[in-house]
Design a protein around this motif. Sequence first.
Motif: not given
Length: 441
Positions: A143-150
């Motif tokens: 979930d954290t990586l999805v936000q960061l990459v977005t």
Amino acid sequence: MDNTPGALPAEPSSGRGRRHGTSSTEPFDRWFRYPAGFASDYAATLLEHLGLSRQGIVVDPFAGSAVTGTAAQRLGLSFYGIETHPLIAELGQLKLQEPPAAGAGLNAACERLIESGKKILGTKKTPDLDCETDLVQQCFTRDTLVQLVTLRNLIRAGEAGIWSAYLKWGLLATLRDVASARVGWPYQRPGNQRHPQHKDVINRLRQRVLMMAEDLDRFSKYRSPSRTDTHYTSQLVHGDARDPESWAKLPSTGAHGCVSSPPYLNNFDYADATRLELYFWGDVTSWSEMCGHVRSGMITATTQQSSVGGAAAATRQLQDFGATAEKVETLTGQLREERAARARGKEYDRVVPAYFAAIAQVLQNLANTLPSRAPAVLLIGDSAPYGIYIDTPALIAELAQQCGLHLEKDIVLRRRGLRWATNSQRHDVELSERLVLLRRQ
């Protein structure tokens, strides 16, 4: 101008920024805590001590993230820095340049970015995380990586407009704050899990950007072009301080003083230390790319950078430095014998000549830049690979004197290595961090 200093100042009692690099609290330093150099409060103390006039230009051949540069800027001094790490040079340039508008504009751009990110996340059209390197995937929850990459992809696409570079660094500085693996300096350990220091990516990014905006507004009066003193200049170039071409953009008057902290001869890999940020942003996607695009231009200070050919070439280069070259050769021989006696010895014997030959090149360029009687202050520590003591500050001072820089003072600031005292596999040689004051003859 009068460049005659009195007693050199002691290091600030706070010790801020001394253990793991730049300060996490000082303005501009706190944008990204690069594990090198010193804190700007101490850099400012040293600059004030040198007594340069407002027309003076301070040079830093190992500029890092512009700690000396921002300190000089606040004191009304012009600055010229050289930094070989491309990502860190970009950060230093960003700190020194005139922002496109007031800090409120940066905060507003951050909010627009966040809203755009939330809309994408709300559609459940998540980015393809399989494109991310293993290191990046292992350091964050999904979930954290999805936000960061977005957010990263939006910045890359120009969503932040004129504030893109600032929001890029706000996001890069957020990475280690929200990581669920051990990513403290100097090495990333994705196999060792931890609880993130900050769980909310959005809120931490806001906090990071707010700090940047506050610093831009608070110190806007020190920046060009709002200043009326037309002689003022402040810049940092991406280049190699060994190369005379990297000094070519200095004003014709040259520099009037130097405050710098060269890389330490302590096997610290400044490229690898920033691997998480380099991989996440996509500047490099593999170890070999990092070595080729980042590490290859750096002064050899680690065994990972060393080579047989490089050591041999450096030894030949040092032959012009007489007794100092002999000392380096003696140390090299001792380290070679020690490595041969170990099953998996590290190639310190290749690092030492390459390191001092490179430093000699930088010192010669510095001497060619400074006018007579101009001061140069270097903050540098000694080392003891395999327990063989290397008095790095003293050897640098000897090289400097043969380049035309007279040694005035060599002062111990603090003891080093105390946190490793309980490590039975480490040497017990007492180490220190020293302040070396040189002056152009």
